[in-house]
Design an enzyme around this catalytic site. Structure first.
Site, PDB file in Angstrom:
ATOM      1  CB  CYS A   1      -0.944   0.013   1.199  1.00  0.00           C
ATOM      2  SG  CYS A   1      -2.388   1.058   0.878  1.00  0.00           S
TER       3      CYS A   1
ATOM      4  CB  SER B   1      -4.770  -2.029  15.316  1.00  0.00           C
ATOM      5  OG  SER B   1      -5.601  -1.132  14.590  1.00  0.00           O
TER       6      SER B   1
ATOM      7  CE1 TYR C   1      -0.809  -5.620  14.269  1.00  0.00           C
ATOM      8  CE2 TYR C   1      -3.196  -5.740  14.479  1.00  0.00           C
ATOM      9  CZ  TYR C   1      -2.067  -5.285  13.814  1.00  0.00           C
ATOM     10  OH  TYR C   1      -2.206  -4.525  12.680  1.00  0.00           O
TER      11      TYR C   1
ATOM     12  NE  ARG D   1      -6.695   4.478   9.171  1.00  0.00           N
ATOM     13  CZ  ARG D   1      -7.872   4.824   8.683  1.00  0.00           C
ATOM     14  NH1 ARG D   1      -8.412   5.985   9.032  1.00  0.00           N
ATOM     15  NH2 ARG D   1      -8.503   4.041   7.841  1.00  0.00           N
TER      16      ARG D   1
ATOM     17  CB  CYS E   1      -1.840   4.798   3.553  1.00  0.00           C
ATOM     18  SG  CYS E   1      -1.863   3.102   4.156  1.00  0.00           S
TER      19      CYS E   1
ATOM     20  CB  CYS F   1      -4.552   3.578   0.150  1.00  0.00           C
ATOM     21  SG  CYS F   1      -4.900   3.392   1.912  1.00  0.00           S
TER      22      CYS F   1
ATOM     23  NE  ARG G   1      -6.755   4.542   5.063  1.00  0.00           N
ATOM     24  CZ  ARG G   1      -5.707   5.355   5.075  1.00  0.00           C
ATOM     25  NH1 ARG G   1      -5.602   6.329   4.164  1.00  0.00           N
ATOM     26  NH2 ARG G   1      -4.760   5.229   5.985  1.00  0.00           N
TER      27      ARG G   1
ATOM     28  CE  LYS H   1      -7.091  -4.044   7.789  1.00  0.00           C
ATOM     29  NZ  LYS H   1      -5.974  -3.405   7.138  1.00  0.00           N
TER      30      LYS H   1
ATOM     31  CD  GLU I   1     -14.497  -4.198  -3.948  1.00  0.00           C
ATOM     32  OE1 GLU I   1     -13.544  -4.776  -4.504  1.00  0.00           O
ATOM     33  OE2 GLU I   1     -14.654  -2.972  -4.006  1.00  0.00           O
TER      34      GLU I   1
ATOM     35  CE  LYS J   1      -7.759  -1.562   4.656  1.00  0.00           C
ATOM     36  NZ  LYS J   1      -6.363  -1.265   4.359  1.00  0.00           N
TER      37      LYS J   1
HETATM   38  C1  PBG Z   1      -3.973   0.566   5.040  1.00  0.00           C
HETATM   39  C2  PBG Z   1      -3.976  -0.419   6.157  1.00  0.00           C
HETATM   40  C3  PBG Z   1      -4.865  -0.413   7.221  1.00  0.00           C
HETATM   41  C4  PBG Z   1      -4.485  -1.437   8.082  1.00  0.00           C
HETATM   42  C5  PBG Z   1      -3.423  -2.091   7.495  1.00  0.00           C
HETATM   43  N1  PBG Z   1      -3.102  -1.431   6.309  1.00  0.00           N
HETATM   44  C6  PBG Z   1      -6.102   0.307   7.449  1.00  0.00           C
HETATM   45  C7  PBG Z   1      -6.199   1.734   7.139  1.00  0.00           C
HETATM   46  O1  PBG Z   1      -5.416   2.549   7.645  1.00  0.00           O
HETATM   47  O2  PBG Z   1      -7.122   2.082   6.399  1.00  0.00           O
HETATM   48  C8  PBG Z   1      -5.177  -1.723   9.382  1.00  0.00           C
HETATM   49  C9  PBG Z   1      -4.627  -2.811  10.209  1.00  0.00           C
HETATM   50  C10 PBG Z   1      -5.061  -2.764  11.618  1.00  0.00           C
HETATM   51  O3  PBG Z   1      -5.862  -1.915  12.051  1.00  0.00           O
HETATM   52  O4  PBG Z   1      -4.579  -3.628  12.361  1.00  0.00           O
HETATM   53  N2  PBG Z   1      -3.503   0.133   3.854  1.00  0.00           N
HETATM   54 ZN    ZN Z   2      -3.230   2.047   2.658  1.00  0.00          ZN
END
Ligand code: PBG
Ligand code: ZN
Length: 324
Positions: free
Chosen positions: A120, A274, A313, A205, A122, A130, A217, A248, A233, A195
């Protein structure tokens, strides 16, 4: 057969019977551990919003990767936190980029551990979106080439699998083509297919310094209200050549995991994100629930819903319990 002839409690009366009728068993082999790589040396810095998770510099990455391998966790997924950002996210596809370096180091030290790389922009763009930004719009088609370059540079660094998480339309096709044209016909794509635009990503983030600097987003990630759209999708990603399809987040989307499992015959991954992690850690710390039991219950539920792989995690902590 009804009560009193049938009594469901008969088969729950002792541990042995309960084990015999258990439908879902979580394994260390089901889990994938996310890791955050940062520039610098000797760094193992706690991530505040995700207690128990750390930023690792490349020189300290092999030790945590080794712990995962030792615990029977088959794979890690790498996220990079670069030291500089720009409009086009060039550090995402630089051969000496942070994920590229971390991949080489882990593969050198633990060749049997699969390294999956998150693809990605971002974390690498100064605006935090992204994709490529034109005015206030994230330009889908202008982003595709950069994602393909990122995936290819990860494969060149030794990544065993690439995982695009951007949600641009058409990126799986573009990445597959780039990999194939360059001889990486055997590098699978794990597509973040369904996603959602989720507030559960908050702690990530902070950890990855990837919050968008303007807007949100919603124009590329999915509306949490939609499930049929998830099927569309996933269908697209499958047709474009995805090898693994992902839903996700996981916990608030167990229905989506279940539907995707029923509709497709590819391996299904679910990302226990997360915020799901942070909620359990926070409530455990307050003494409001038993974090370790809630962890096992949550991971088992995600598997029961239909996930073949769980990005979490909790991977090391759960594997420790399973290996006891
Ligand atoms: C973005 C990305 C995100 C996560 C992993 N890669 C989400 C986002 O910021 O939109 C989230 C993972 C997490 O929350 O554990 N490409
Ligand atoms: Zn991203």
């Amino acid at each position: 057969m009804l009560f009193p002839d049938y009594r469901p409690r008969r088969m729950r009366q002792n541990r042995t019977f309960r084990r015999m009728i258990r439908e879902t068993e979580l394994l260390a082999a089901d889990m994938i551990l996310p890791l955050f790589a940062v520039e610098g040396n000797g760094i193992r810095e706690p991530i505040e919003s995700m207690p128990g998770q750390f930023h690792y510099s490349v020189d300290r990455m092999a030790e945590i990767a080794g712990q995962a391998a030792h615990a029977g966790i088959p794979a890690v997924i790498l996220f990079g936190v670069p030291d500089r950002k720009d409009a086009l996210g060039t550090r995402a596809y630089a051969d000496d980029g942070i994920v590229q370096k971390a991949t080489r180091t882990i593969k050198d030290a633990h060749p049997e551990l699969a390294v999956i790389t998150d693809v990605c922009l971002c974390q690498y763009t100064e605006h935090g979106h992204c994709g490529v930004v034109e005015g206030d719009i994230v330009d889908n088609d202008a982003t595709l080439d950069l994602l393909a370059r990122t995936a290819l540079s990860h494969a060149r660094a030794g990544a065993d699998m690439v995982a695009p998480s951007d949600m641009m339309d058409g990126r799986v096709t573009e990445i597959r083509e780039a990999l194939d044209e360059n001889g990486y016909t055997h590098t699978p794509i794990m597509a973040y297919s369904a996603k959602y635009c989720s507030a559960y990503y908050g702690p990530f983030r902070d950890a990855a310094d990837s919050a968008p600097k303007f807007g949100d987003r919603r124009t590329y990630q999915m509306d949490p209200a939609n499930a049929m759209e998830a099927i569309r999708e996933v269908t697209l990603d499958v047709e474009e050549g995805a090898d693994v399809i992902m839903v996700k987040p996981a916990l608030a989307y167990l229905d989506v995991i279940c539907r995707v499992r029923e509709e497709f015959d590819l391996p299904v991954a679910a990302y226990n994100v997360s915020g799901e992690y942070a909620m359990i850690k926070a409530a455990d710390k307050m003494g409001w629930l038993d974090g370790s039991r809630v962890m096992m219950e949550t991971l088992t539920a995600i598997k029961r819903a239909g996930a073949d792989m769980i990005l979490t995690y909790f991977a090391l902590e759960a594997a420790d319990i399973l290996n006891k």
